[in-house]
Design a protein around this motif. Structure first.
Motif, PDB file in Angstrom:
ATOM      1  N   HIS A  87      -9.895  -3.863 -17.839  1.00 50.82           N
ATOM      2  CA  HIS A  87     -10.979  -4.830 -17.597  1.00 50.82           C
ATOM      3  C   HIS A  87     -11.209  -5.639 -18.861  1.00 50.82           C
ATOM      4  CE1 HIS A  87     -14.761  -6.594 -16.255  1.00 50.82           C
ATOM      5  NE2 HIS A  87     -15.223  -6.305 -17.459  1.00 50.82           N
ATOM      6  N   LEU A  88     -11.145  -6.966 -18.747  1.00 50.26           N
ATOM      7  CA  LEU A  88     -11.478  -7.860 -19.848  1.00 50.26           C
ATOM      8  C   LEU A  88     -12.774  -8.589 -19.528  1.00 50.26           C
ATOM      9  CD1 LEU A  88      -8.072  -9.529 -20.866  1.00 50.26           C
ATOM     10  CD2 LEU A  88      -9.092  -7.387 -21.674  1.00 50.26           C
ATOM     11  N   ASP A  89     -13.728  -8.486 -20.428  1.00 47.03           N
ATOM     12  CA  ASP A  89     -14.967  -9.242 -20.286  1.00 47.03           C
ATOM     13  C   ASP A  89     -14.665 -10.734 -20.427  1.00 47.03           C
ATOM     14  OD1 ASP A  89     -16.405  -6.857 -20.127  1.00 47.03           O
ATOM     15  OD2 ASP A  89     -16.698  -6.764 -22.306  1.00 47.03           O
ATOM     16  N   PRO A  90     -15.619 -11.613 -20.098  1.00 51.65           N
ATOM     17  CA  PRO A  90     -15.396 -13.040 -20.336  1.00 51.65           C
ATOM     18  C   PRO A  90     -14.970 -13.288 -21.776  1.00 51.65           C
ATOM     19  CG  PRO A  90     -17.352 -12.739 -19.003  1.00 51.65           C
ATOM     20  CD  PRO A  90     -16.912 -11.363 -19.406  1.00 51.65           C
ATOM     21  N   GLY A  91     -13.860 -14.000 -21.953  1.00 57.15           N
ATOM     22  CA  GLY A  91     -13.340 -14.254 -23.283  1.00 57.15           C
ATOM     23  C   GLY A  91     -12.527 -13.110 -23.864  1.00 57.15           C
ATOM     24  N   GLY A  92     -12.319 -12.036 -23.092  1.00 52.24           N
ATOM     25  CA  GLY A  92     -11.579 -10.877 -23.585  1.00 52.24           C
ATOM     26  C   GLY A  92     -10.096 -11.158 -23.764  1.00 52.24           C
ATOM     27  N   VAL A  93      -9.469 -10.445 -24.697  1.00 52.56           N
ATOM     28  CA  VAL A  93      -8.052 -10.631 -25.020  1.00 52.56           C
ATOM     29  C   VAL A  93      -7.383  -9.269 -25.159  1.00 52.56           C
ATOM     30  CG1 VAL A  93      -6.387 -11.538 -26.683  1.00 52.56           C
ATOM     31  CG2 VAL A  93      -8.522 -12.778 -26.261  1.00 52.56           C
ATOM     32  N   ARG A  94      -6.263  -9.090 -24.464  1.00 55.67           N
ATOM     33  CA  ARG A  94      -5.421  -7.911 -24.675  1.00 55.67           C
ATOM     34  C   ARG A  94      -4.569  -8.182 -25.903  1.00 55.67           C
ATOM     35  NH1 ARG A  94      -3.159  -3.979 -26.020  1.00 55.67           N
ATOM     36  NH2 ARG A  94      -1.810  -2.619 -24.788  1.00 55.67           N
ATOM     37  N   GLU A  95      -4.676  -7.355 -26.920  1.00 55.29           N
ATOM     38  CA  GLU A  95      -3.955  -7.594 -28.172  1.00 55.29           C
ATOM     39  C   GLU A  95      -2.480  -7.882 -27.930  1.00 55.29           C
ATOM     40  OE1 GLU A  95      -2.761  -5.290 -32.356  1.00 55.29           O
ATOM     41  OE2 GLU A  95      -3.684  -4.184 -30.711  1.00 55.29           O
ATOM     42  N   PRO A  96      -1.917  -8.938 -28.528  1.00 59.73           N
ATOM     43  CA  PRO A  96      -0.482  -9.186 -28.412  1.00 59.73           C
ATOM     44  C   PRO A  96       0.301  -7.952 -28.859  1.00 59.73           C
ATOM     45  CG  PRO A  96      -1.583 -11.096 -29.354  1.00 59.73           C
ATOM     46  CD  PRO A  96      -2.608  -9.998 -29.302  1.00 59.73           C
ATOM     47  N   HIS A  97       1.302  -7.548 -28.058  1.00 62.37           N
ATOM     48  CA  HIS A  97       1.994  -6.298 -28.311  1.00 62.37           C
ATOM     49  C   HIS A  97       3.346  -6.290 -27.609  1.00 62.37           C
ATOM     50  CE1 HIS A  97       0.031  -5.805 -24.425  1.00 62.37           C
ATOM     51  NE2 HIS A  97       0.895  -4.837 -24.152  1.00 62.37           N
ATOM     52  N   TRP A  98       4.100  -5.210 -27.803  1.00 65.43           N
ATOM     53  CA  TRP A  98       5.357  -5.027 -27.084  1.00 65.43           C
ATOM     54  C   TRP A  98       5.601  -3.534 -26.885  1.00 65.43           C
ATOM     55  CZ3 TRP A  98       9.738  -2.971 -29.825  1.00 65.43           C
ATOM     56  CH2 TRP A  98       9.538  -2.820 -31.198  1.00 65.43           C
ATOM     57  N   HIS A  99       6.377  -3.211 -25.862  1.00 60.04           N
ATOM     58  CA  HIS A  99       6.692  -1.825 -25.522  1.00 60.04           C
ATOM     59  C   HIS A  99       8.190  -1.596 -25.747  1.00 60.04           C
ATOM     60  CE1 HIS A  99       2.737  -1.613 -23.645  1.00 60.04           C
ATOM     61  NE2 HIS A  99       3.024  -2.749 -23.027  1.00 60.04           N
ATOM     62  N   PRO A 100       8.574  -0.783 -26.723  1.00 60.14           N
ATOM     63  CA  PRO A 100       9.998  -0.596 -27.019  1.00 60.14           C
ATOM     64  C   PRO A 100      10.776   0.163 -25.961  1.00 60.14           C
ATOM     65  CG  PRO A 100       8.639   0.798 -28.426  1.00 60.14           C
ATOM     66  CD  PRO A 100       7.707  -0.112 -27.710  1.00 60.14           C
ATOM     67  N   THR A 101      10.101   0.967 -25.118  1.00 61.19           N
ATOM     68  CA  THR A 101      10.859   1.785 -24.162  1.00 61.19           C
ATOM     69  C   THR A 101      10.396   1.653 -22.719  1.00 61.19           C
ATOM     70  OG1 THR A 101       9.430   3.743 -24.437  1.00 61.19           O
ATOM     71  CG2 THR A 101      11.276   3.506 -25.965  1.00 61.19           C
ATOM     72  N   ALA A 102       9.576   0.671 -22.408  1.00 59.76           N
ATOM     73  CA  ALA A 102       9.086   0.566 -21.025  1.00 59.76           C
ATOM     74  C   ALA A 102       8.846  -0.891 -20.642  1.00 59.76           C
ATOM     75  CB  ALA A 102       7.784   1.351 -20.848  1.00 59.76           C
ATOM     76  N   TRP A 103       9.091  -1.189 -19.362  1.00 58.33           N
ATOM     77  CA  TRP A 103       8.662  -2.482 -18.839  1.00 58.33           C
ATOM     78  C   TRP A 103       7.247  -2.330 -18.286  1.00 58.33           C
ATOM     79  CZ3 TRP A 103       7.484  -1.294 -13.943  1.00 58.33           C
ATOM     80  CH2 TRP A 103       8.332  -0.509 -13.164  1.00 58.33           C
ATOM     81  N   GLU A 104       6.638  -3.472 -17.976  1.00 61.98           N
ATOM     82  CA  GLU A 104       5.234  -3.489 -17.537  1.00 61.98           C
ATOM     83  C   GLU A 104       5.087  -4.417 -16.339  1.00 61.98           C
ATOM     84  OE1 GLU A 104       0.984  -5.050 -19.444  1.00 61.98           O
ATOM     85  OE2 GLU A 104       2.613  -4.381 -20.756  1.00 61.98           O
ATOM     86  N   LEU A 105       4.472  -3.909 -15.272  1.00 62.42           N
ATOM     87  CA  LEU A 105       4.235  -4.688 -14.060  1.00 62.42           C
ATOM     88  C   LEU A 105       2.730  -4.775 -13.845  1.00 62.42           C
ATOM     89  CD1 LEU A 105       5.752  -6.089 -11.717  1.00 62.42           C
ATOM     90  CD2 LEU A 105       5.672  -3.915 -10.483  1.00 62.42           C
ATOM     91  N   ASN A 106       2.199  -6.006 -13.831  1.00 62.00           N
ATOM     92  CA  ASN A 106       0.750  -6.226 -13.794  1.00 62.00           C
ATOM     93  C   ASN A 106       0.314  -6.924 -12.511  1.00 62.00           C
ATOM     94  OD1 ASN A 106      -0.124  -5.766 -16.906  1.00 62.00           O
ATOM     95  ND2 ASN A 106       1.900  -6.708 -16.793  1.00 62.00           N
ATOM     96  N   TYR A 107      -0.726  -6.383 -11.883  1.00 63.19           N
ATOM     97  CA  TYR A 107      -1.270  -6.970 -10.662  1.00 63.19           C
ATOM     98  C   TYR A 107      -2.708  -7.401 -10.938  1.00 63.19           C
ATOM     99  CZ  TYR A 107      -2.742  -7.426  -5.777  1.00 63.19           C
ATOM    100  OH  TYR A 107      -3.211  -7.903  -4.580  1.00 63.19           O
ATOM    101  N   VAL A 108      -3.003  -8.687 -10.714  1.00 65.61           N
ATOM    102  CA  VAL A 108      -4.341  -9.220 -10.979  1.00 65.61           C
ATOM    103  C   VAL A 108      -5.243  -8.871  -9.805  1.00 65.61           C
ATOM    104  CG1 VAL A 108      -5.707 -11.265 -11.490  1.00 65.61           C
ATOM    105  CG2 VAL A 108      -3.358 -11.101 -12.337  1.00 65.61           C
TER     106      VAL A 108
END
Length: 216
Positions: A87-108
């Protein structure tokens, strides 16, 4: 380009089918410290059932994070799968990052997300993809690609369900921009950016991940 793992890809896809059930009940940010744990069988809970939306959140400046991993949902142990409710509040930001051993699937689940994904693409080019994902849309971040998403709204929250092909907790496969920059000597950073070392004087030296923050 990092090799994209396809372990249990069908299992991750199946999780998306259930994601919409969380959309209407996505929790608001809370002040509780992270302490999620599965209920015991004596409390009437099935070992294959985990109340993600009701689990205790990790709370950050800008939002909350709830996770089902092998540590909180033991049935996932060895299954190469985990799920996070972000959950991101208004104006929230997920820190820029990377995953060395996993892919990521995101559903809004709700809201609108501004995305940026940097990596080497099938055509051999190295570039940054910038786009917006709306409610009901999927975003795939390949293994090893540098990425982030943010909530551009000043009034509405953003809820995202993120699935990974790893059973481990995200901090064990999550390298953020703060830790990445601070793992390098200041003179190396200055040489890479072509600017004086003094330009980094105000950059904090902490290696601790920010995870979720908020625009100034």
């Amino acid at each position: 380009m990092a090799q994209i793992s396809r372990r249990n890809a069908l299992g991750a896809g199946a999780g998306i089918a259930a994601a919409t059930a969380l959309g209407a009940a996505a929790p608001a940010a809370a002040d509780a410290e992270p302490a999620p744990s599965p209920a015991s069988p004596g409390e009437g809970r099935h070992p294959h059932l985990f109340s993600l939306a009701k689990s205790a959140p990790a709370t950050y400046h800008g939002g909350t994070l709830r996770g089902a991993t092998e540590h909180t949902f033991p049935v996932l142990s060895g299954q190469q799968g985990s799920v996070y409710l972000i959950h991101l509040d208004p104006g929230g930001v997920r820190e820029p990052h990377w995953h060395p051993t996993a892919w990521e699937l995101n559903y809004v689940l709700s809201g609108r997300a501004e995305w940026s994904i940097l990596g080497t693409h099938p055509d051999g080019s190295y570039h940054n993809d910038v786009f917006t994902a709306e409610q009901g849309e999927l975003v795939f971040a390949p293994q090893g690609f540098f990425h982030y998403f943010a909530n551009p709204s000043d009034t509405e929250g953003l809820d995202v369900l993120a699935l990974f092909n790893t059973s481990a907790a995200e901090p064990n496969d999550d390298i953020g921009i703060v830790g990445t920059l601070n793992s390098l000597p200041r003179e190396i950073l200055a040489a890479s950016f072509g600017i004086p070392v003094s330009a980094f004087d105000r950059v904090p030296r902490d290696l601790k991940p920010v995870v979720i923050t908020r625009r100034p």
